[in-house]
Design an enzyme around this catalytic site. Structure first.
Site, PDB file in Angstrom:
ATOM      1  N   TYR A 155       0.840  -1.204   0.000  1.00 14.60           N
ATOM      2  CA  TYR A 155       0.000   0.000   0.000  1.00 14.60           C
ATOM      3  C   TYR A 155       0.878   1.257   0.000  1.00 14.60           C
ATOM      4  CZ  TYR A 155      -3.438   3.396   1.801  1.00 14.60           C
ATOM      5  OH  TYR A 155      -4.242   4.490   1.979  1.00 14.60           O
ATOM      6  N   LYS A 159       1.132   4.322  -2.795  1.00 12.82           N
ATOM      7  CA  LYS A 159       0.824   5.713  -2.459  1.00 12.82           C
ATOM      8  C   LYS A 159       2.055   6.598  -2.636  1.00 12.82           C
ATOM      9  CE  LYS A 159      -3.564   5.531  -1.158  1.00 12.82           C
ATOM     10  NZ  LYS A 159      -4.615   6.195  -1.974  1.00 12.82           N
TER      11      LYS A 159
END
Lengths: 249, 443
Positions: A155, A159
């Site tokens: 993740y 990002k």
């Protein structure tokens, strides 16, 4: 100058943060195009906006992660609102780091959902806004993108990549004066984090939404929300590895 | 907040959830409900209960060892009719959010309790009342429809007159999960309230002032001293202002203060409350004071002090609110005040009000004709003994206690106060339960 009376596409309009952003912008007279996967949920968000404001609300149902379909969905958004002045990319999935670490196919889903497909939407917006010489791009990144951690590096990497991508787009659009905002929320009390016990570090989606719109008003490039995360991440980014690698975070 | 008992993929996490009284302490799973189209999430082997803002004082909003379904994400408006003032919104929308929406549009909640931090689902499930009960009745009297989701997956749109509607209003969340509520707002000219505050020396004056004020004042309430001179206090009456321009509907939000930590338990002792009461009573030199105030300090004086329950320290606070009928009621109120005074237990906020005769819409509604008295105490062993004595005073005259504010009445008392509880059991959803319900029906 405050951001008002524009035509705004929100990609991922049923996310908790997006719903509150939409309330604020619709309240400021912005015409809204709400894009999401489930028609009945888009309808629920739209009904709330219509009760609160007289502004136009358009719905755009489609699979936001399916990059092949982005072109068509984007054209439909432009047609619905008669043009666009801002695009807000607000979807993301936290995924399961353990499963992703064990099986890269699962990890790739996290990378694609949070980076590749988001970058595709930002590209479409950048091309349109460069042509028309005006616009405003906002995408929701994360503090997790500031430094790789064992607990969420799929993740976080996605990002972080989105943050870099937005930097590049910002560089490209700077001559035209088109703002490109990367939002970096800390812990937010949303469905995405429903499984995590809440501590005082958690912010509400409404607080984050106010911060996003304020950052749009001041045409910022990067905003940490709530602001205290700027300092937290400054410290975390600058910890030497021999210290950082001993932390269990 | 404590440990993470479940990993991802399980329905909810097990956490300590507190009610407003911060007693009892319970642990239950919390499941968040985000959308109306979602099926009801019921973990295997556990009962569920809708949980909004947790402003009930005792255990009626808790489900120890089981699960609660948080409705705080259900906060969207479905429909608003600006001509008729009819609002249909999701059950987790708070009165705070509703006021922000409807006051600038010239509408006001038909009934409001003493805090704006309650959800509309909670207002229906407790059939709350406010300062206008003598003319308006309860919140349930203004509910036109609501949707109920039952444990078997069925959905029911309920209307007044239906038995399931009567069970769900004041049904303490036990008949299923309320997904949305449609209710009638009342028109207002602006956000201001014309207020008169009158010093009263005792209960006789309270009853005389109530009789005199009921026909012409929409909002009535009295603050009563229980420490220094029981029965004296301030009688407050208000009406929506009609003189000011409609443009006076919007006001900037005032910053709210937050109680930053749990106060030590002596902070609200008998002497500090006595001193406060003396000051509060004396602050007004004239017998009658007239002013026009914003609706916020009028209806929600404590809301500007967020988390004021922490003033009562870790032990928590115990609220006790009763209704006594007119027959024998005034004498009972005098006896209650006398007993409280005699006990040496100090009640910080003692509120007295006469209630109207409009029939309530719920099977288990608390409000009814008579007089209501609310006391609150820091929790302690002596307090519990005092409250038992107060219970017997009201039982003698056929009074009852308010479940939304209760954490300790006996099962026998509840069943005596609410004889319709057996009929209500017919409509209760077997998948739903609460700590309160188990306490008052099983013990």
């Amino acid at each position: 100058m405050s951001f008002a009376n524009r035509r705004v596409l929100i990609v991922g309009a049923t996310s908790a943060i997006a719903q509150d952003v939409a309330r604020i912008l619709a309240g400021r007279g912005c015409a809204m195009v709400l894009a999401g996967r489930r028609a009945e949920r888009l309808e629920a968000v739209a009904a709330d906006l219509r009760a609160r404001t007289a502004t136009a609300v358009h719905l755009l149902e489609g699979d936001l992660a399916a990059i092949d379909g982005h072109d068509k969905l984007f054209s439909r958004a432009i047609a619905a609102a008669g043009g666009l002045d801002a695009v807000i990319v607000a979807y993301g999935v936290l995924g399961d780091q353990k499963e992703a670490a064990a099986d890269f196919a699962r990890g790739r889903e996290i990378l694609d959902a949070n980076f590749t497909s988001a970058a595709s939407w930002v590209s479409l917006a950048a091309n349109l806004f460069e042509r028309q010489g005006s616009g405003h791009i906002v995408a929701i990144g994360s503090v997790a993108g500031d430094r790789g951690r064992k607990t969420n590096y799929f993740y976080g990497a996605a990002k972080g990549a989105l943050d870099l991508f937005l930097q590049g787009v910002r560089h490209r659009l700077a001559p035209k004066g088109i703002p490109v905002l990367c939002v970096k929320p800390g812990f937010v009390d949303t469905p995405m984090t429903a499984h995590i016990p809440k501590t005082p570090m958690f912010a509400s989606p409404a607080e984050i939404a106010q911060g996003i719109v304020a950052a749009m008003d001041s045409r910022k490039s990067v905003v940490y929300l709530p602001g205290k995360w700027r300092l937290v991440m400054f410290v975390l980014r600058n910890l030497p590895e021999f210290v950082f690698n001993k932390l269990n975070i | 907040m404590h440990g993470l008992a479940d990993r991802r993929g399980h329905a909810g996490i097990r956490v300590t959830v507190e009610s407003w009284g911060r007693y009892p302490k319970t642990a239950q799973r919390v499941i968040s409900r985000e959308w109306r189209d979602e099926p009801l999430a019921i973990p295997a082997g556990l009962s569920v209960l809708a949980h909004g803002m947790g402003r009930s004082y005792g255990d009626s909003c808790l489900n120890d060892g089981n699960a609660v379904i948080s409705t705080r994400r259900l906060r969207r408006i479905l429909e608003f009719d600006p001509a008729e003032g009819v609002l249909r919104c999701e059950a987790g929308m708070t009165l705070d959010e509703i006021l922000d929406f409807c006051v600038p549009r010239g509408w006001f909640p038909p009934v409001t309790p003493g805090t704006r931090f309650v959800t509309v689902g909670g207002a229906a499930a407790n059939d709350v009342h406010g300062k206008n009960h003598h003319v308006a009745g309860c919140f349930g009297n203004f509910v036109r429809a609501m949707e109920l989701l039952r444990g078997d997956g069925s959905r029911h749109v309920l209307h007044p007159g239906q038995d399931l509607f009567r069970a769900t209003i004041a049904g303490l969340g036990l008949t299923g999960l309320i997904d949305w509520v449609e209710f009638q707002l009342k028109p207002i000219g602006n956000r201001w309230i014309d207020v008169e505050t009158i010093r009263m020396g005792g209960l006789d004056e309270f009853f005389a002032l109530s009789r005199e004020s009921e026909p012409s004042w929409e909002y009535l309430v009295a603050w009563v001293d229980t420490v220094v001179s029981p029965g004296r206090g301030l009688f407050i009456r208000g009406n929506h202002d009609t003189a000011r321009e409609p443009s006076a509907r919007t006001a900037g939000k005032k910053p709210a203060l937050r109680v930053p930590f749990d106060f030590p338990s002596f902070a609200l002792g008998r002497f500090s409350i006595g001193a406060f009461n003396e000051l509060f009573y004396r602050k007004q030199l004239r017998r009658v004071s007239r002013q026009t105030v914003d609706y916020e300090p009028f209806f929600y004086p404590l809301d500007s002090l967020l988390e004021w329950n922490r003033l009562y320290g870790k032990a928590g606070l115990l609220q006790w609110q009763c209704l006594v009928p007119w027959a024998g009621g005034p004498e009972a109120v005098a006896a209650l005040l006398k007993e409280t005074h005699r006990s040496g237990q100090a009640s910080f906020l003692t509120v007295l009000k006469t209630m109207g005769s409009k029939p309530a819409a719920g099977m288990l509604s608390f409000a009814g004709p008579g007089i209501t008295l609310a006391l609150d105490f820091q929790r302690g062993g002596e307090t519990l003994k005092l409250l038992d004595r107060l219970d017997s005073i009201i039982a003698e005259v056929g009074g009852r206690l308010y479940p939304a504010k209760d954490a300790r009445m006996s099962g026998a008392s509840f069943r005596e106060f609410y004889p319709k509880w057996r009929e209500f059991e017919w409509f209760r959803d077997p998948a739903f339960s609460s700590s309160f319900w188990r306490r008052v029906t099983e013990a």
